[in-house]
Design a protein around this motif. Structure first.
Motif, mmCIF file in Angstrom:
data_model
loop_
_atom_site.group_PDB
_atom_site.id
_atom_site.type_symbol
_atom_site.label_atom_id
_atom_site.label_comp_id
_atom_site.label_asym_id
_atom_site.label_seq_id
_atom_site.Cartn_x
_atom_site.Cartn_y
_atom_site.Cartn_z
ATOM 1 N N ILE B 107 -0.324 -3.281 -12.944
ATOM 2 C CA ILE B 107 -1.148 -2.633 -11.903
ATOM 3 C C ILE B 107 -2.181 -3.616 -11.384
ATOM 4 O O ILE B 107 -2.461 -3.683 -10.181
ATOM 5 C CB ILE B 107 -1.813 -1.382 -12.486
ATOM 6 C CG1 ILE B 107 -0.733 -0.504 -13.090
ATOM 7 C CG2 ILE B 107 -2.672 -0.690 -11.437
ATOM 8 C CD1 ILE B 107 -0.522 0.813 -12.555
ATOM 9 N N THR B 108 -2.775 -4.403 -12.306
ATOM 10 C CA THR B 108 -3.738 -5.421 -11.878
ATOM 11 C C THR B 108 -3.084 -6.391 -10.902
ATOM 12 O O THR B 108 -3.686 -6.784 -9.901
ATOM 13 C CB THR B 108 -4.253 -6.198 -13.103
ATOM 14 O OG1 THR B 108 -4.676 -5.249 -14.064
ATOM 15 C CG2 THR B 108 -5.391 -7.107 -12.727
ATOM 16 N N ALA B 109 -1.825 -6.764 -11.209
ATOM 17 C CA ALA B 109 -1.122 -7.691 -10.329
ATOM 18 C C ALA B 109 -0.940 -7.098 -8.938
ATOM 19 O O ALA B 109 -1.148 -7.775 -7.927
ATOM 20 C CB ALA B 109 0.238 -8.040 -10.934
ATOM 21 N N LEU B 110 -0.593 -5.806 -8.889
ATOM 22 C CA LEU B 110 -0.455 -5.139 -7.584
ATOM 23 C C LEU B 110 -1.761 -5.207 -6.800
ATOM 24 O O LEU B 110 -1.776 -5.504 -5.612
ATOM 25 C CB LEU B 110 -0.087 -3.666 -7.796
ATOM 26 C CG LEU B 110 1.397 -3.337 -7.907
ATOM 27 C CD1 LEU B 110 1.570 -1.880 -8.296
ATOM 28 C CD2 LEU B 110 2.088 -3.601 -6.580
ATOM 29 N N MET B 111 -2.858 -4.953 -7.518
ATOM 30 C CA MET B 111 -4.168 -4.988 -6.857
ATOM 31 C C MET B 111 -4.480 -6.387 -6.360
ATOM 32 O O MET B 111 -4.988 -6.556 -5.250
ATOM 33 C CB MET B 111 -5.248 -4.526 -7.826
ATOM 34 C CG MET B 111 -5.275 -3.046 -8.021
ATOM 35 S SD MET B 111 -6.712 -2.564 -8.947
ATOM 36 C CE MET B 111 -6.199 -2.902 -10.608
ATOM 37 N N CYS B 112 -4.174 -7.387 -7.178
ATOM 38 C CA CYS B 112 -4.450 -8.766 -6.764
ATOM 39 C C CYS B 112 -3.712 -9.074 -5.459
ATOM 40 O O CYS B 112 -4.265 -9.712 -4.561
ATOM 41 C CB CYS B 112 -4.001 -9.751 -7.835
ATOM 42 S SG CYS B 112 -5.023 -9.693 -9.289
ATOM 43 N N GLY B 113 -2.457 -8.603 -5.362
ATOM 44 C CA GLY B 113 -1.686 -8.835 -4.143
ATOM 45 C C GLY B 113 -2.375 -8.212 -2.938
ATOM 46 O O GLY B 113 -2.537 -8.845 -1.892
ATOM 47 N N LEU B 114 -2.838 -6.958 -3.115
ATOM 48 C CA LEU B 114 -3.499 -6.279 -1.996
ATOM 49 C C LEU B 114 -4.802 -6.978 -1.622
ATOM 50 O O LEU B 114 -5.158 -7.076 -0.447
ATOM 51 C CB LEU B 114 -3.772 -4.815 -2.368
ATOM 52 C CG LEU B 114 -2.511 -3.961 -2.425
ATOM 53 C CD1 LEU B 114 -2.827 -2.584 -2.968
ATOM 54 C CD2 LEU B 114 -1.904 -3.834 -1.041
ATOM 55 N N ILE B 115 -5.507 -7.486 -2.664
ATOM 56 C CA ILE B 115 -6.766 -8.193 -2.384
ATOM 57 C C ILE B 115 -6.479 -9.460 -1.575
ATOM 58 O O ILE B 115 -7.177 -9.763 -0.605
ATOM 59 C CB ILE B 115 -7.496 -8.523 -3.706
ATOM 60 C CG1 ILE B 115 -8.054 -7.242 -4.317
ATOM 61 C CG2 ILE B 115 -8.622 -9.525 -3.460
ATOM 62 C CD1 ILE B 115 -8.582 -7.408 -5.719
ATOM 63 N N LEU B 116 -5.418 -10.183 -1.953
ATOM 64 C CA LEU B 116 -5.080 -11.401 -1.208
ATOM 65 C C LEU B 116 -4.751 -11.059 0.250
ATOM 66 O O LEU B 116 -5.236 -11.717 1.178
ATOM 67 C CB LEU B 116 -3.885 -12.109 -1.846
ATOM 68 C CG LEU B 116 -4.144 -12.838 -3.163
ATOM 69 C CD1 LEU B 116 -2.866 -13.455 -3.687
ATOM 70 C CD2 LEU B 116 -5.205 -13.910 -2.978
ATOM 71 N N GLU B 117 -3.948 -10.027 0.466
ATOM 72 C CA GLU B 117 -3.569 -9.643 1.831
ATOM 73 C C GLU B 117 -4.785 -9.264 2.660
ATOM 74 O O GLU B 117 -5.004 -9.771 3.766
ATOM 75 C CB GLU B 117 -2.638 -8.417 1.800
ATOM 76 C CG GLU B 117 -1.206 -8.735 1.496
ATOM 77 C CD GLU B 117 -0.385 -7.467 1.312
ATOM 78 O OE1 GLU B 117 -0.828 -6.380 1.734
ATOM 79 O OE2 GLU B 117 0.716 -7.576 0.727
ATOM 80 N N ASN B 118 -5.572 -8.331 2.105
ATOM 81 C CA ASN B 118 -6.674 -7.817 2.906
ATOM 82 C C ASN B 118 -7.827 -8.796 2.995
ATOM 83 O O ASN B 118 -8.561 -8.804 3.977
ATOM 84 C CB ASN B 118 -7.122 -6.465 2.358
ATOM 85 C CG ASN B 118 -6.048 -5.427 2.588
ATOM 86 O OD1 ASN B 118 -5.725 -5.112 3.715
ATOM 87 N ND2 ASN B 118 -5.436 -4.934 1.526
ATOM 88 N N GLY B 119 -7.963 -9.639 1.950
ATOM 89 C CA GLY B 119 -8.954 -10.706 2.035
ATOM 90 C C GLY B 119 -8.624 -11.638 3.177
ATOM 91 O O GLY B 119 -9.494 -12.038 3.965
ATOM 92 N N ASN B 120 -7.354 -11.973 3.304
ATOM 93 C CA ASN B 120 -6.897 -12.819 4.403
ATOM 94 C C ASN B 120 -7.180 -12.151 5.741
ATOM 95 O O ASN B 120 -7.702 -12.776 6.672
ATOM 96 C CB ASN B 120 -5.396 -13.072 4.214
ATOM 97 C CG ASN B 120 -4.830 -13.997 5.257
ATOM 98 O OD1 ASN B 120 -5.382 -14.112 6.348
ATOM 99 N ND2 ASN B 120 -3.737 -14.633 4.955
ATOM 100 N N LEU B 121 -6.858 -10.845 5.818
ATOM 101 C CA LEU B 121 -7.072 -10.107 7.067
ATOM 102 C C LEU B 121 -8.557 -10.123 7.441
ATOM 103 O O LEU B 121 -8.921 -10.334 8.602
ATOM 104 C CB LEU B 121 -6.591 -8.663 6.893
ATOM 105 C CG LEU B 121 -6.568 -7.799 8.144
ATOM 106 C CD1 LEU B 121 -5.508 -8.302 9.087
ATOM 107 C CD2 LEU B 121 -6.300 -6.356 7.782
ATOM 108 N N ALA B 122 -9.414 -9.934 6.437
ATOM 109 C CA ALA B 122 -10.850 -9.884 6.714
ATOM 110 C C ALA B 122 -11.384 -11.265 7.088
ATOM 111 O O ALA B 122 -12.226 -11.397 7.976
ATOM 112 C CB ALA B 122 -11.586 -9.349 5.489
ATOM 113 N N LEU B 123 -10.889 -12.306 6.400
ATOM 114 C CA LEU B 123 -11.410 -13.653 6.634
ATOM 115 C C LEU B 123 -10.904 -14.251 7.941
ATOM 116 O O LEU B 123 -11.661 -14.825 8.718
ATOM 117 C CB LEU B 123 -10.987 -14.578 5.490
ATOM 118 C CG LEU B 123 -11.856 -14.600 4.251
ATOM 119 C CD1 LEU B 123 -11.239 -15.526 3.223
ATOM 120 C CD2 LEU B 123 -13.259 -15.078 4.608
ATOM 121 N N LEU B 124 -9.592 -14.133 8.163
ATOM 122 C CA LEU B 124 -8.995 -14.873 9.273
ATOM 123 C C LEU B 124 -8.634 -13.989 10.464
ATOM 124 O O LEU B 124 -8.225 -14.490 11.500
ATOM 125 C CB LEU B 124 -7.734 -15.597 8.787
ATOM 126 C CG LEU B 124 -7.970 -16.574 7.650
ATOM 127 C CD1 LEU B 124 -6.666 -17.071 7.091
ATOM 128 C CD2 LEU B 124 -8.802 -17.742 8.129
#
Lengths: 393, 302
Positions: B107-124
C-alpha cells in the motif's frame, strides 16, 4: 490521551464546517457569477489554459469599467474556473458544483465534445444556460433548449475537410485514424467517412482505424493504414495525439499528406510535433495570421499579455463569454434570484439572431447552433498557421 | 508477409518497454517479495529526468546531439536509481525495520506512486513536454517494411539489459546474495551478508533499468506527461506476473508476449478489442499455470 486526539479532531471538523458556512454567506455584494468548466489538467491542458487566459482578459476589461452595464446599473463580474480534468464524469461534477454551490447564472464550456455532451445534459436538466466554445459534436445542443455553442458543427466541418482534401491532394482514396473513446473524434470520423464515400464511391475509405485516449503507440493501426495505400490520412484527433501519430507514420515510411480537424489548432501543436507537422492542412475556426479589425485587436492584446498567438479556443471562449454578457444585457435588468436570471439569460440567448464575434459573424438556428464560416489552415515552414481557404455555408 | 514482418517489428519495440519495466518489478519482488507499485512512476520520473538532462546539456552546454545522448544514458540511469533508492530509504526500509506486514508495504508503494505523479503535476504543471531529438533519425526500408535506427536500438537495449541482469543474478556474488535473501531473509544476515546493501543494490538495478526505459520511451514517443507511467506500469506488472514474477526470464518473455498480443490484436481486430483480448489471453495463461510461465511455487525466486 486518545480522548484528547479525538476531541481536537472533532473541534477541527466543527471549525472547518463553520468556516465553510461563514465563507459561503459572507458575500453580500451583488455580482454576476459565470462559471467555466474547462480542462486545466488531463489530456488537453493547453485548451483550458487558453480559455482561462481569454476569460481573464475579458474580465479585466469589464471590471475595469466598474462592471457590466445592465439596465443602467453597473454590476461587476465574477468568474469561477473549475478543472474538469478532460474527463466526461468530472465535467458533470464540475457543472453540478458550479450550478449548486457557486450559484452561477451561466456556464461557459466544456470545450471538448467528450465533456460537453454529458455536461450539456446536466446543465439542461438543471435549467442553467451553458455555452460551449469549442464543441462541434451535434449531440451537445441537440434537443437541449438550455445549451448553446460558439463553434460550427461537425456535419459542416466534415464536408469542408472532404472537399478541400479532394481538391488539394486530388485524392480518390483516404484512410482515417480516430480516438474511439472521444465523442468528437468518433463523430467527426464517421461524418467524414459518410461524405467521402458518397463522393468517391463505396470502397474509397481504404482504412478506418481507431485507438484509445491513453494510447501512445499507433504502429499497428498505421501499418494497416499505410499498407492500404491511401492518398491522404484524415486524423480528427487532439493535438497531443496528432504529434505522435504523424511522427510514427513517418517512421513507418508514410510520405503522403495528412488532413486534420479543429482539434489540431492549439498553440502547443508545433511545440510537440515539430518538423513532422509542417506542410499539413487542417480545418479550424479562425486563422490568426492576416486577421483584420476586432479580431486583429484581440490577437495583438492577447499576444502582448501572454506572449503567444491565441489559438481558436481562446478566440471562441471570448466569443462565447461575450454571447452570455450580451444576453444578460438584452434581458434588460439583472435579477439576483438565480432561477429568474438563468431563465432570462436563456431566453435572451435563444433570441439572439446574429452576433458579430471575433471568429466571424454567426447566425443562430433554432437548435442554438451558430451558422458560420470555417477556415482551412496550412502549417507553413516556420510552423505558423496560414490561411488557405475559407468555406461558408 | 510485409505486414507480418512490420507488425513483428512494431511488437518487438512495444514489448521492449514492457520487458524493461517488468524486469524492475521482478527484481524487487524476487528479493523482497514486495510488489513495488511505484515502479511505473519511477519509469515516468526516468523519462522526465532524461528530458531535463538532455535539454540542459543541449541548451546550456551546447553539446552535439550524439554526445548528449552518450551522457544522458548514464546520467539518467544514475539519477533514476537515486530516486528508487530514496523511496526505499524513506518509505520501505522503516516499515521493514518495524516488521510491518507485506500488505502495508505494498500500500505504501501505491501511495509513493501517486505522490510521484501528483508531485510532478504540481511542480511542472499539466502541459506536455516535448523530448528533444538526440538521434538523427534514419529510416531503413526493405520493400514495404520500414524500421528506424531508434527501433533497433530499443530492441537491442532490452535484450542487452536482460542478459546483463541474468548474468548479475546467476553468476556474481551479489547475485547469489540476492537469491539468498529471497530464500531466507532471517538466516542470511547471520552469514555476514549486509542485507540492506543488497536490497539497495536491487533497487539501484531495477530503477536504473526503469530510467533507461524512460529515456528510450521518451525518444520513441517524445511527449511526456505526469501520468504516462501509470497504465504502462500496471500492464508491465501484469506481464511480469504472467511470466512468473520473481523470474528474470519470465519478466522478459512476459513483456514481449504482452507486446505481441497487443499489437497482434490491433492488427487483426478493431482497436477497441485490444485490452479485452490481451488480458483475456493472459488470464487463460494464469488459469493453466497460476505461477506464471517460469514461476515456481513457493521456493527460491529470482
Amino acid at each position: 490521551m486518545k480522548k484528547m486526539i479525538i476531541r481536537s479532531l472533532l473541534a477541527l471538523m466543527v471549525l472547518g464546517l463553520a468556516l465553510i458556512i461563514v465563507s459561503g454567506c459572507s458575500k453580500k455584494e451583488e455580482k454576476i457569477k459565470i462559471g467555466f468548466n474547462i480542462p486545466l489538467t488531463g489530456d488537453i491542458p493547453k485548451v483550458g489554459e487558453a480559455s482561462k487566459n481569454a476569460a481573464e482578459m475579458l474580465l479585466a476589461d469589464i471590471n475595469a469599467q466598474g462592471g457590466l452595464e445592465v439596465g443602467g446599473k453597473k454590476v461587476p463580474l465574477e468568474f469561477f474556473y473549475e478543472d474538469n480534468e478532460s474527463k466526461a464524469e468530472s465535467a458533470v461534477n464540475v457543472a453540478l458544483k458550479l450550478i449548486e454551490q457557486d450559484g452561477v447564472v451561466a456556464i461557459i464550456g466544456p470545450n471538448s465534445s467528450k465533456q460537453a455532451v454529458p455536461a450539456g445534459g446536466t446543465c439542461n436538466d438543471n435549467r442553467t444556460p451553458m455555452v460551449s466554445p469549442w464543441s462541434t459534436n451535434p449531440d451537445t445542443t441537440k434537443n437541449r433548449p438550455w445549451v448553446f455553442r460558439a463553434a460550427f458543427l461537425d456535419p459542416f466541418q466534415g464536408p469542408v475537410a472532404v472537399n478541400f482534401a479532394t481538391k488539394q491532394f486530388k485524392a480518390k482514396t483516404s484512410a482515417v485514424l480516430f480516438d474511439i473513446s472521444n465523442d468528437y473524434s468518433k463523430g467527426l470520423a464517421e461524418i467524414f467517412k459518410e461524405v467521402f464515400e458518397k463522393k468517391n464511391g463505396k470502397k474509397s475509405i481504404v482504412a478506418f482505424e481507431s485507438h484509445g485516449t491513453k494510447d501512445q503507440d499507433f504502429s499497428a493501426q498505421l501499418t494497416k493504414i499505410i499498407n492500404s495505400n491511401p492518398d491522404f490520412i484524415f486524423v480528427p484527433d487532439n493535438y497531443n495525439q496528432v504529434a505522435l501519430i504523424v511522427k510514427q507514420a513517418r517512421d513507418l515510411g508514410y510520405k503522403g499528406p495528412f488532413m486534420g480537424s479543429d482539434a489540431w489548432g492549439s498553440a502547443e501543436l508545433m511545440k510537440l510535433c515539430g518538423d513532422d507537422c509542417k506542410g499539413q492542412f487542417f480545418s479550424t475556426h479562425y486563422a490568426a495570421a492576416g486577421a483584420k479589425g476586432a479580431t486583429k485587436e484581440f490577437i495583438d492584446r492577447y499576444e502582448a499579455k501572454y506572449g503567444e498567438t491565441p489559438d481558436d479556443v481562446a478566440a471562441l471562449t471570448w466569443d462565447a463569454t461575450r454571447l452570455v454578457l450580451q444576453a444578460i444585457q438584452d434581458a434588460g435588468s439583472y435579477s439576483s434570484d438565480l432561477k429568474t436570471e438563468r431563465k432570462a439569460i436563456r431566453d435572451a440567448l435563444s433570441s439572439i439572431k446574429e452576433f458579430a464575434g471575433i471568429t466571424g459573424s454567426m447566425k443562430f438556428d433554432s437548435q442554438g447552433d451558430p451558422i458560420k464560416c470555417a477556415v482551412v489552415v496550412r502549417i507553413d515552414e516556420n510552423g505558423n498557421f496560414v490561411f488557405a481557404e475559407s468555406v461558408c455555408p | 508477409m510485409d505486414i507480418l514482418i512490420q507488425n513483428l517489428l512494431n511488437a518487438l519495440q512495444w514489448g521492449s518497454f514492457y520487458a524493461l519495466i517488468a524486469l524492475g518489478y521482478t527484481l524487487v519482488y524476487g528479493v523482497l517479495l514486495l510488489i513495488n507499485f511505484a515502479h511505473g512512476d519511477i519509469f515516468m520520473v526516468g523519462a522526465y529526468i532524461a528530458f531535463f538532462v538532455a535539454t540542459a546539456l543541449l541548451g546550456f552546454l551546447d553539446f552535439a546531439p550524439w554526445m548528449v545522448l552518450a551522457l544522458t544514458v548514464p546520467l539518467t540511469m544514475i539519477l533514476t536509481a537515486g530516486v528508487g533508492v530514496t523511496l526505499e530509504r524513506i518509505a520501505y526500509r522503516p516499515l521493514r525495520r518495524k516488521g510491518a506486514h507485506r500488505l502495508y508495504v505494498v500500500i505504501t508503494a501505491l501511495m509513493c506512486g501517486l505522490i510521484l505523479e501528483n508531485g510532478n503535476l504540481a511542480l511542472l504543471g499539466a502541459s506536455r513536454k516535448k523530448f528533444p531529438e538526440l538521434l538523427d533519425k534514419v529510416i531503413y526500408t526493405f520493400g514495404n517494411v520500414s524500421v528506424t535506427n531508434l527501433k533497433i536500438i530499443v530492441i537491442f537495449a532490452a535484450i542487452a539489459v536482460f542478459l546483463l541482469l541474468q548474468f548479475i543474478v546467476t553468476k556474481t556474488k551479489i547475485g547469489m546474495a540476492m537469491r539468498g535473501i529471497s530464500y531466507d531473509k532471517f538466516a542470511i544476515p547471520l552469514m555476514g551478508i549486509p542485507i540492506d546493501n543488497v536490497i539497495v543494490f536491487t533497487f539501484v538495478l531495477g530503477s536504473g533499468m526503469a530510467g533507461l526505459a524512460g529515456l528510450l520511451f521518451a525518444m520513441s514517443y517524445p511527449i511526456l506527461e505526469p501520468y504516462m507511467g501509470a497504465l504502462i506500469g500496471w500492464k508491465a506488472f501484469i506481464a511480469a506476473v504472467v511470466g512468473g514474477i520473481g523470474d528474470i526470464r519470465g519478466a522478459f518473455i512476459g513483456g514481449f508476449l504482452l507486446g505481441f498480443i497487443e499489437v497482434g490484436v490491433v492488427a487483426l481486430f478493431p482497436s477497441t478489442f485490444r485490452d479485452l483480448f490481451a488480458f483475456s489471453i493472459l488470464l487463460v495463461i494464469l488459469w493453466i499455470k497460476p505461477t506464471g510461465l517460469f514461476g515456481v511455487a513457493k521456493t527460491t525466486k529470482i
